[in-house]
Design an enzyme around this catalytic site. Structure first.
Site, PDB file in Angstrom:
ATOM      1  N   HIS A  49       0.837  -1.188   0.000  1.00 30.09           N
ATOM      2  CA  HIS A  49       0.000   0.000   0.000  1.00 30.09           C
ATOM      3  C   HIS A  49       0.880   1.249   0.000  1.00 30.09           C
ATOM      4  CE1 HIS A  49       0.491  -0.650   4.463  1.00 30.09           C
ATOM      5  NE2 HIS A  49       0.800   0.638   4.369  1.00 30.09           N
TER       6      HIS A  49
HETATM    7  P1  TYD Z   1      -1.768  -2.808   7.627  1.00 30.51           P
HETATM    8  O1  TYD Z   1      -1.311  -1.391   7.668  1.00 30.51           O
HETATM    9  O2  TYD Z   1      -2.583  -3.244   6.452  1.00 30.51           O
HETATM   10  O3  TYD Z   1      -0.505  -3.792   7.811  1.00 30.51           O
HETATM   11  P2  TYD Z   1       0.630  -4.213   6.770  1.00 30.51           P
HETATM   12  O4  TYD Z   1       0.688  -3.195   5.682  1.00 30.51           O
HETATM   13  O5  TYD Z   1       1.891  -4.262   7.579  1.00 30.51           O
HETATM   14  O6  TYD Z   1       0.298  -5.567   6.246  1.00 30.51           O
HETATM   15  O7  TYD Z   1      -2.575  -3.107   8.969  1.00 30.51           O
HETATM   16  C1  TYD Z   1      -2.998  -4.416   9.318  1.00 30.51           C
HETATM   17  C2  TYD Z   1      -4.262  -4.283  10.153  1.00 30.51           C
HETATM   18  O8  TYD Z   1      -4.000  -3.584  11.369  1.00 30.51           O
HETATM   19  C3  TYD Z   1      -5.374  -3.555   9.436  1.00 30.51           C
HETATM   20  O9  TYD Z   1      -6.590  -4.221   9.706  1.00 30.51           O
HETATM   21  C4  TYD Z   1      -5.397  -2.197  10.078  1.00 30.51           C
HETATM   22  C5  TYD Z   1      -4.853  -2.435  11.467  1.00 30.51           C
HETATM   23  N1  TYD Z   1      -4.075  -1.316  11.972  1.00 30.51           N
HETATM   24  C6  TYD Z   1      -4.540  -0.594  13.053  1.00 30.51           C
HETATM   25  O10 TYD Z   1      -5.633  -0.852  13.613  1.00 30.51           O
HETATM   26  N2  TYD Z   1      -3.797   0.444  13.539  1.00 30.51           N
HETATM   27  C7  TYD Z   1      -2.605   0.787  12.987  1.00 30.51           C
HETATM   28  O11 TYD Z   1      -1.939   1.741  13.467  1.00 30.51           O
HETATM   29  C8  TYD Z   1      -2.132   0.036  11.845  1.00 30.51           C
HETATM   30  C9  TYD Z   1      -0.831   0.371  11.185  1.00 30.51           C
HETATM   31  C10 TYD Z   1      -2.901  -1.001  11.373  1.00 30.51           C
END
Ligand code: TYD
Length: 131
Positions: A49
């Site tokens: 992303h």
């Molecule tokens: P995501 O940013 O998609 O993780 P990555 O890119 O590392 O795979 O986040 C994973 C999940 O965690 C998503 O459901 C959103 C949640 N999340 C939060 O609740 N708070 C946060 O600060 C972050 C970064 C993610």
């Protein structure tokens, strides 16, 4: 590309190392959120992303991992493998994380609170924003 490698000063003594991180000092924004990723396996891939506004600094406080960064024109790989090394990632940079070591703890400092509306999770949409 809006990325930067940061090397943090660390206080060293016979008691070990201490790395201070401060908003608007060695971290180039006001820190509004901190999260960390751990328990990854070596075939885990995360990220995929970009963010519309968010700025972040990522630090492997234990172990190592690799960031693939892409601004829509150029791609670059950065390995984080030291607790005093930070990766600044500005907005509109696509990131993919991989090659997590078993002991990886990836600490992330963020300039805003969590908002799903700030994410661009579709690569084609990301490229479209670049035009
Ligand atoms: P995501 O940013 O998609 O993780 P990555 O890119 O590392 O795979 O986040 C994973 C999940 O965690 C998503 O459901 C959103 C949640 N999340 C939060 O609740 N708070 C946060 O600060 C972050 C970064 C993610």
């Amino acid at each position: 590309m809006k990325i930067d490698l940061l090397e943090f000063f660390q206080h060293e003594s016979d008691k070990g190392y201490l790395v201070p991180l401060e908003s608007n000092n060695n971290i180039p924004f006001e820190i509004k959120r901190v999260y960390f990723i751990h328990g990854t396996s070596d075939n885990t891939k995360r990220g995929f992303h970009a963010h519309k506004h968010l700025q972040q600094v990522a630090i492997c406080v234990s172990g190592s991992c690799v960031f693939l960064l892409d601004d829509g024109n150029k791609k670059t790989r950065v390995k984080l493998d030291k607790p005093n090394k930070g990766l600044y990632i500005g907005n509109n940079v696509w990131r993919e994380m991989s090659d997590f070591s078993d002991d990886c703890v990836l600490l992330v400092l963020a300039s805003e609170q969590y908002a799903e509306s700030d994410y661009i999770r579709d690569y084609k949409e990301f490229l479209g924003c670049k035009k």
